[in-house]
Design a protein around this motif. Structure first.
Motif, PDB file in Angstrom:
ATOM      1  N   PHE A  69       5.605  11.461  -3.603  1.00 29.68           N
ATOM      2  CA  PHE A  69       6.836  11.856  -4.270  1.00 29.68           C
ATOM      3  C   PHE A  69       6.676  11.998  -5.787  1.00 29.68           C
ATOM      4  CE2 PHE A  69       8.114   9.705  -0.342  1.00 29.68           C
ATOM      5  CZ  PHE A  69       8.777  10.748   0.263  1.00 29.68           C
ATOM      6  N   GLN A  70       5.543  11.559  -6.330  1.00 30.69           N
ATOM      7  CA  GLN A  70       5.237  11.657  -7.757  1.00 30.69           C
ATOM      8  C   GLN A  70       6.424  11.209  -8.606  1.00 30.69           C
ATOM      9  OE1 GLN A  70       4.250  15.671  -7.271  1.00 30.69           O
ATOM     10  NE2 GLN A  70       2.222  15.222  -6.495  1.00 30.69           N
ATOM     11  N   PHE A  75       0.832  -1.203   0.000  1.00 35.44           N
ATOM     12  CA  PHE A  75       0.000   0.000   0.000  1.00 35.44           C
ATOM     13  C   PHE A  75       0.871   1.260   0.000  1.00 35.44           C
ATOM     14  CE2 PHE A  75      -2.080   3.394   2.425  1.00 35.44           C
ATOM     15  CZ  PHE A  75      -3.255   3.547   1.715  1.00 35.44           C
ATOM     16  N   ALA A  76       1.871   1.276   0.878  1.00 37.00           N
ATOM     17  CA  ALA A  76       2.727   2.458   1.025  1.00 37.00           C
ATOM     18  C   ALA A  76       3.521   2.754  -0.242  1.00 37.00           C
ATOM     19  CB  ALA A  76       3.679   2.271   2.205  1.00 37.00           C
ATOM     20  N   TYR A  77       4.051   1.709  -0.880  1.00 37.59           N
ATOM     21  CA  TYR A  77       4.842   1.956  -2.086  1.00 37.59           C
ATOM     22  C   TYR A  77       3.982   2.629  -3.160  1.00 37.59           C
ATOM     23  CZ  TYR A  77       7.429   1.610  -6.337  1.00 37.59           C
ATOM     24  OH  TYR A  77       8.046   1.943  -7.509  1.00 37.59           O
ATOM     25  N   ALA A  78       2.832   2.050  -3.404  1.00 44.67           N
ATOM     26  CA  ALA A  78       1.968   2.594  -4.457  1.00 44.67           C
ATOM     27  C   ALA A  78       1.566   4.034  -4.155  1.00 44.67           C
ATOM     28  CB  ALA A  78       0.734   1.711  -4.625  1.00 44.67           C
ATOM     29  N   THR A  79       1.154   4.292  -2.929  1.00 41.23           N
ATOM     30  CA  THR A  79       0.678   5.635  -2.607  1.00 41.23           C
ATOM     31  C   THR A  79       1.822   6.648  -2.492  1.00 41.23           C
ATOM     32  OG1 THR A  79       0.558   4.998  -0.272  1.00 41.23           O
ATOM     33  CG2 THR A  79      -1.478   4.858  -1.549  1.00 41.23           C
ATOM     34  N   ASN A  80       2.975   6.229  -1.974  1.00 39.57           N
ATOM     35  CA  ASN A  80       4.129   7.143  -1.933  1.00 39.57           C
ATOM     36  C   ASN A  80       4.602   7.490  -3.336  1.00 39.57           C
ATOM     37  OD1 ASN A  80       5.003   7.900   0.758  1.00 39.57           O
ATOM     38  ND2 ASN A  80       5.328   5.728   1.110  1.00 39.57           N
ATOM     39  N   ARG A  81       4.664   6.496  -4.183  1.00 40.12           N
ATOM     40  CA  ARG A  81       5.141   6.709  -5.549  1.00 40.12           C
ATOM     41  C   ARG A  81       4.221   7.672  -6.298  1.00 40.12           C
ATOM     42  NH1 ARG A  81       8.277   4.726  -9.656  1.00 40.12           N
ATOM     43  NH2 ARG A  81       7.315   4.775 -11.700  1.00 40.12           N
ATOM     44  N   CYS A 125      12.670   6.858   2.783  1.00 39.71           N
ATOM     45  CA  CYS A 125      12.059   7.227   1.493  1.00 39.71           C
ATOM     46  C   CYS A 125      12.664   8.505   0.934  1.00 39.71           C
ATOM     47  CB  CYS A 125      10.552   7.421   1.647  1.00 39.71           C
ATOM     48  SG  CYS A 125       9.640   5.895   1.786  1.00 39.71           S
ATOM     49  N   LYS A 126      12.751   9.517   1.756  1.00 41.55           N
ATOM     50  CA  LYS A 126      13.209  10.822   1.301  1.00 41.55           C
ATOM     51  C   LYS A 126      14.688  10.802   0.913  1.00 41.55           C
ATOM     52  CE  LYS A 126      12.863  15.205   0.582  1.00 41.55           C
ATOM     53  NZ  LYS A 126      12.262  15.648  -0.642  1.00 41.55           N
ATOM     54  N   PHE A 163      13.179   7.932  -3.173  1.00 42.58           N
ATOM     55  CA  PHE A 163      12.483   8.824  -4.089  1.00 42.58           C
ATOM     56  C   PHE A 163      13.243  10.115  -4.366  1.00 42.58           C
ATOM     57  CE2 PHE A 163       9.011   6.313  -2.171  1.00 42.58           C
ATOM     58  CZ  PHE A 163       8.503   5.750  -3.316  1.00 42.58           C
ATOM     59  N   HIS A 164      14.433  10.294  -3.802  1.00 45.24           N
ATOM     60  CA  HIS A 164      15.175  11.537  -3.999  1.00 45.24           C
ATOM     61  C   HIS A 164      15.519  11.783  -5.456  1.00 45.24           C
ATOM     62  CE1 HIS A 164      18.560   8.788  -4.102  1.00 45.24           C
ATOM     63  NE2 HIS A 164      19.291   9.760  -4.590  1.00 45.24           N
ATOM     64  N   GLY A 165      15.702  10.761  -6.216  1.00 48.15           N
ATOM     65  CA  GLY A 165      16.041  10.906  -7.631  1.00 48.15           C
ATOM     66  C   GLY A 165      14.893  11.427  -8.463  1.00 48.15           C
ATOM     67  N   ALA A 166      13.677  11.300  -7.967  1.00 49.82           N
ATOM     68  CA  ALA A 166      12.515  11.749  -8.734  1.00 49.82           C
ATOM     69  C   ALA A 166      12.565  13.250  -8.949  1.00 49.82           C
ATOM     70  CB  ALA A 166      11.222  11.366  -8.014  1.00 49.82           C
ATOM     71  N   GLN A 167      12.874  14.017  -7.886  1.00 47.68           N
ATOM     72  CA  GLN A 167      12.938  15.464  -8.037  1.00 47.68           C
ATOM     73  C   GLN A 167      14.121  15.857  -8.908  1.00 47.68           C
ATOM     74  OE1 GLN A 167      12.633  14.440  -4.549  1.00 47.68           O
ATOM     75  NE2 GLN A 167      10.489  14.944  -4.288  1.00 47.68           N
ATOM     76  N   GLN A 168      15.263  15.186  -8.754  1.00 46.73           N
ATOM     77  CA  GLN A 168      16.436  15.504  -9.560  1.00 46.73           C
ATOM     78  C   GLN A 168      16.158  15.250 -11.035  1.00 46.73           C
ATOM     79  OE1 GLN A 168      19.430  13.092  -7.739  1.00 46.73           O
ATOM     80  NE2 GLN A 168      19.728  14.487  -6.021  1.00 46.73           N
TER      81      GLN A 168
END
Length: 152
Positions: free
Chosen positions: A67-68, A57-63, A125-126, A130-135
């Motif tokens: 963190f989009q 649940f957490a992976y799907a919703t965090n992604r 997570c941060k 998911f840090h690469g997503a913003q980069q």
């Protein structure tokens, strides 16, 4: 100065989304745990099974919502589950200490342990997943502004 304000505003909304998602994930985890305990499953087995449900649940919703992320799912999921596994170990150890060592109630112990789990999961997570997503998004925006074509 304006750029820093946007980062602060973005960070605030990301943290708020994470807290809402974390509360929902904790609720999913706790409800699964209680249902499994009610089915006379050992508390450590119940916690491990509830962890599996909550991690999915957490992976799907965090992604999607927090963190989009647009990173590769397989690599990101493996990283997410691997780091969350560390919190499962921490949870099981703390539950063991509280329930077997200090004779706390299994349900109350789970609530106490959840505080440490939520903090640990956010940091993992941060900082690691998911840090690469913003980069990646910043790089694509820069290329777009320069007129380069982006192929994905």
């Amino acid at each position: 100065m304006l750029h820093n304000q946007k980062l602060t505003k973005h960070s605030f909304w990301e943290m708020l989304r994470y807290l809402i998602n974390g509360a929902a994930t904790t609720l999913v985890n706790y409800m699964a745990y209680l249902m499994l305990l009610h089915s006379d499953i050992d508390y450590l087995a119940a916690n491990t099974l509830a962890w599996m449900i909550a991690v999915a649940f957490a992976y799907a919703t965090n992604r999607i919502f927090v963190f989009q992320s647009r990173n590769q799912i397989g690599k990101e999921l493996l990283s997410f589950v691997s780091l969350r596994f560390l919190t499962l170990l921490m949870e099981n150890l703390l539950l063991f200490v509280l329930i077997d060592g200090l004779d706390f109630h299994a349900g109350i112990s789970k609530v106490l342990v959840s505080v440490f789990t939520v903090i640990g999961n956010y940091l993992f997570c941060k900082c690691s997943i998911f840090h690469g997503a913003q980069q990646s998004q910043k790089l694509n925006q820069t290329k777009f502004q320069k007129g380069e074509t982006i192929h994905e």
